[in-house]
Design a protein around this motif. Structure first.
Motif, mmCIF file in Angstrom:
data_model
loop_
_atom_site.group_PDB
_atom_site.id
_atom_site.type_symbol
_atom_site.label_atom_id
_atom_site.label_comp_id
_atom_site.label_asym_id
_atom_site.label_seq_id
_atom_site.Cartn_x
_atom_site.Cartn_y
_atom_site.Cartn_z
ATOM 1 N N LEU A 1 -1.829 5.478 3.558
ATOM 2 C CA LEU A 1 -2.702 4.578 2.812
ATOM 3 C C LEU A 1 -2.553 3.212 3.480
ATOM 4 O O LEU A 1 -1.607 2.481 3.207
ATOM 5 C CB LEU A 1 -2.317 4.507 1.335
ATOM 6 C CG LEU A 1 -3.293 3.725 0.451
ATOM 7 C CD1 LEU A 1 -4.614 4.469 0.296
ATOM 8 C CD2 LEU A 1 -2.702 3.453 -0.923
ATOM 9 N N LYS A 2 -3.487 2.908 4.371
ATOM 10 C CA LYS A 2 -3.391 1.696 5.174
ATOM 11 C C LYS A 2 -4.703 0.930 5.116
ATOM 12 O O LYS A 2 -5.782 1.517 5.178
ATOM 13 C CB LYS A 2 -3.049 2.028 6.632
ATOM 14 C CG LYS A 2 -1.638 2.561 6.827
ATOM 15 C CD LYS A 2 -1.344 2.835 8.283
ATOM 16 C CE LYS A 2 0.111 3.260 8.468
ATOM 17 N NZ LYS A 2 1.053 2.152 8.248
ATOM 18 N N GLY A 3 -4.585 -0.378 5.008
ATOM 19 C CA GLY A 3 -5.763 -1.219 5.070
ATOM 20 C C GLY A 3 -6.297 -1.265 6.489
ATOM 21 O O GLY A 3 -5.538 -1.349 7.455
ATOM 22 N N ASP B 1 -6.710 -1.144 -3.108
ATOM 23 C CA ASP B 1 -6.267 -0.541 -1.843
ATOM 24 C C ASP B 1 -6.810 -1.371 -0.684
ATOM 25 O O ASP B 1 -6.969 -2.585 -0.819
ATOM 26 C CB ASP B 1 -6.621 0.947 -1.769
ATOM 27 C CG ASP B 1 -8.116 1.237 -1.750
ATOM 28 O OD1 ASP B 1 -8.917 0.292 -1.599
ATOM 29 O OD2 ASP B 1 -8.497 2.421 -1.870
ATOM 30 N N GLY B 2 -7.108 -0.757 0.441
ATOM 31 C CA GLY B 2 -7.470 -1.540 1.611
ATOM 32 C C GLY B 2 -8.868 -2.102 1.614
ATOM 33 O O GLY B 2 -9.142 -3.060 2.340
ATOM 34 N N HIS B 3 -9.768 -1.527 0.793
ATOM 35 C CA HIS B 3 -11.170 -1.952 0.889
ATOM 36 C C HIS B 3 -11.863 -2.130 -0.456
ATOM 37 O O HIS B 3 -13.038 -2.488 -0.494
ATOM 38 C CB HIS B 3 -11.965 -0.932 1.714
ATOM 39 C CG HIS B 3 -12.201 0.382 0.999
ATOM 40 N ND1 HIS B 3 -11.218 1.309 0.794
ATOM 41 C CD2 HIS B 3 -13.320 0.921 0.437
ATOM 42 C CE1 HIS B 3 -11.712 2.350 0.155
ATOM 43 N NE2 HIS B 3 -12.980 2.138 -0.085
ATOM 44 N N LEU C 1 0.831 -1.204 0.000
ATOM 45 C CA LEU C 1 0.000 0.000 0.000
ATOM 46 C C LEU C 1 0.869 1.258 0.000
ATOM 47 O O LEU C 1 0.496 2.270 -0.602
ATOM 48 C CB LEU C 1 -0.931 -0.012 1.212
ATOM 49 C CG LEU C 1 -2.069 -1.030 1.162
ATOM 50 C CD1 LEU C 1 -2.820 -1.073 2.476
ATOM 51 C CD2 LEU C 1 -3.025 -0.726 0.015
ATOM 52 N N ARG D 1 -6.878 6.932 5.187
ATOM 53 C CA ARG D 1 -6.169 7.854 4.293
ATOM 54 C C ARG D 1 -5.408 8.938 5.048
ATOM 55 O O ARG D 1 -4.527 9.576 4.492
ATOM 56 C CB ARG D 1 -7.153 8.510 3.321
ATOM 57 C CG ARG D 1 -7.883 7.538 2.413
ATOM 58 C CD ARG D 1 -6.928 6.725 1.560
ATOM 59 N NE ARG D 1 -6.159 7.528 0.650
ATOM 60 C CZ ARG D 1 -6.514 7.788 -0.610
ATOM 61 N NH1 ARG D 1 -7.627 7.275 -1.097
ATOM 62 N NH2 ARG D 1 -5.757 8.533 -1.384
ATOM 63 N N THR E 1 -10.189 1.858 4.061
ATOM 64 C CA THR E 1 -8.827 2.332 3.822
ATOM 65 C C THR E 1 -8.619 3.602 4.624
ATOM 66 O O THR E 1 -9.391 4.559 4.483
ATOM 67 C CB THR E 1 -8.580 2.612 2.331
ATOM 68 O OG1 THR E 1 -8.784 1.406 1.586
ATOM 69 C CG2 THR E 1 -7.164 3.102 2.106
ATOM 70 N N ASP F 1 -14.536 -3.589 5.633
ATOM 71 C CA ASP F 1 -13.189 -3.184 5.222
ATOM 72 C C ASP F 1 -13.170 -1.698 4.906
ATOM 73 O O ASP F 1 -14.176 -1.121 4.467
ATOM 74 C CB ASP F 1 -12.749 -3.967 3.984
ATOM 75 C CG ASP F 1 -12.449 -5.425 4.289
ATOM 76 O OD1 ASP F 1 -12.052 -5.724 5.432
ATOM 77 O OD2 ASP F 1 -12.619 -6.264 3.386
#
Length: 412
Positions: free
Chosen positions: A344-346, A56-58, A17, A363, A361, A359
């Protein structure tokens, strides 16, 4: 999976990410360089669908799409996500005969895919950030030669992503690209701090732009964007910086402008856009904008913080009914650790006593809150627990500002 493997997988995802974030491509407008590749993919393999998909995370988000109406879906609908997780091509000649995905939502619902070929988009440092895919609603064979061609096309996508980092202007509107805008804004902040001058940022969003595209078509929507930027430019000073940050979202940096003066400029811009009319066969079409305003102060560490504050004000303006301007107000007593950093993290939120999860993300993040993206915030409760697996974070959250796809939360 052992605990060590699970930790390694979380760390790898966090690094993936971070690489995706460096490209600064998510939620940017369509670009012909990528559309050309998906058109070629459809023609070469004679399929109805091709996308450049980033994960991305979701969600899976389509930088380019042919034969798909939506710009994104959640990960449960994504065959591309499987290819990204595995880090290798996913070739499915007949989904109904493929034991592991025959009951996948993308097969039995939605697009009802029967054929799918997803080639990983592997960056120069080895991370897979998405796929170039060819897909169809009918089964078909896909040879080793076909896979080789798709791999070459996928490499063209990665090359374009690398070249895109050098692009300075948005091809459609002539405004600065998002990356160039951020770089120019960062320089402007450094100068303002060095010379002790004021500076403010505006975040501008074109109201109900999706409805415009759906009603009048994307070609008319492009005309509207060009006219909006032209109107912004003609009502701003020559020294002000204008950039296109997303599909219908723009940023302005106002030199030597306090937040109160910038709010007056924002109202001027809002009024000018409200009077804009574009001819159409069905009659003249107008538009409105929502604007968030934030001024540089001693608590502003960098461009990310200033943009985050302007963005929070923009979401407040949209939540308050749109076609209005709102200024971000500095708290009377600054909250320790309230300076946000762009990330930018899940993530995942849990509610209903942990029985329900979604889920997401993350930001932006600080010690006291976060900005979180979803496919839709409609079913997100006002209070929940946020989990960021890579950082081993679990925080109780309360929604402070709610937009259509992003929320701002306070911890505690």
């Amino acid at each position: 999976m052992s605990e060590r493997d699970a930790v390694r997988q979380i760390s790898d995802e966090d690094e993936r990410l971070a690489v995706l974030e460096r490209y600064d491509v998510l939620d940017t407008p369509p670009e012909e360089a990528f559309d050309r590749i998906t058109r070629l993919t459809r023609q070469i393999f004679d399929v109805s669908i091709s996308t450049v998909t980033l994960i991305d995370g979701h969600r899976q988000w389509f930088k380019s799409r042919q034969g798909v109406d939506v710009a994104e879906t959640d990960l449960s609908q994504s065959l591309c996500h499987i290819a990204v997780v595995k880090g290798e091509p996913l070739i499915v000649e007949d989904a109904l005969a493929h034991r592991t995905i025959q009951n996948h939502p993308a097969v039995i619902d939605g697009l009802k895919l029967r054929f799918y070929a997803g080639m990983p988009l592997r960056t120069p440092d080895g991370h897979v950030i998405g796929t170039l895919c060819a897909a169809d609603t009918s089964p078909r064979a896909f040879s080793q030669r076909d896979q080789g061609i798709l791999a070459d096309l996928a490499q063209f996508v990665v090359s374009e992503l690398e070249l895109r980092t050098l692009a300075m202007t948005d091809a459609l509107t002539g405004a600065l690209s998002r990356r160039a805008f951020r770089e120019e804004a960062a320089r402007a902040i450094a100068l303002a701090r060095r010379h002790a001058t004021e500076l403010s940022v505006l975040m501008v969003d074109l109201d109900h732009f999706k409805l415009v595209n759906d009603t009048y078509g994307h070609q008319f929507g492009d005309r509207l964007l060009v006219e909006v930027v032209s109107t912004l430019r003609s009502n701003a000073r020559q020294s002000d910086i204008i950039g296109r940050l997303g599909g219908e979202e723009f940023g302005l940096v106002l030199h030597q402008s306090s937040a109160s003066a910038a709010l007056e400029v924002a109202e001027k811009l809002r009024s000018a856009i409200a009077h804009l009319r574009i001819d159409h066969v069905d009659g003249a079409v107008g538009a409105t904008i929502s604007v968030g305003v934030a001024g540089l102060d001693r608590t502003t560490q960098d461009i990310d913080t200033l943009l985050e504050r302007a963005d929070a004000a923009l979401y407040a303006a949209k939540s308050d009914g749109r076609n209005r301007c709102i200024r971000w107000e500095t708290p009377a007593t600054p909250i320790p650790g309230d300076v946000r950093r762009r990330v930018l993290k899940g993530g995942r939120i849990a509610f209903n006593g942990g029985r329900s999860t979604m889920d997401c993300t993350v930001r932006s993040l600080s010690d006291s809150g976060a900005g979180i993206d979803f496919i839709s915030t409609a079913d997100v409760p006002d209070r929940f627990k946020l989990l960021i697996m890579a950082d081993d974070v679990s925080r109780a959250c309360r929604v402070r500002v709610r937009g259509d796809r992003r929320i701002e939360v306070d911890f505690g």
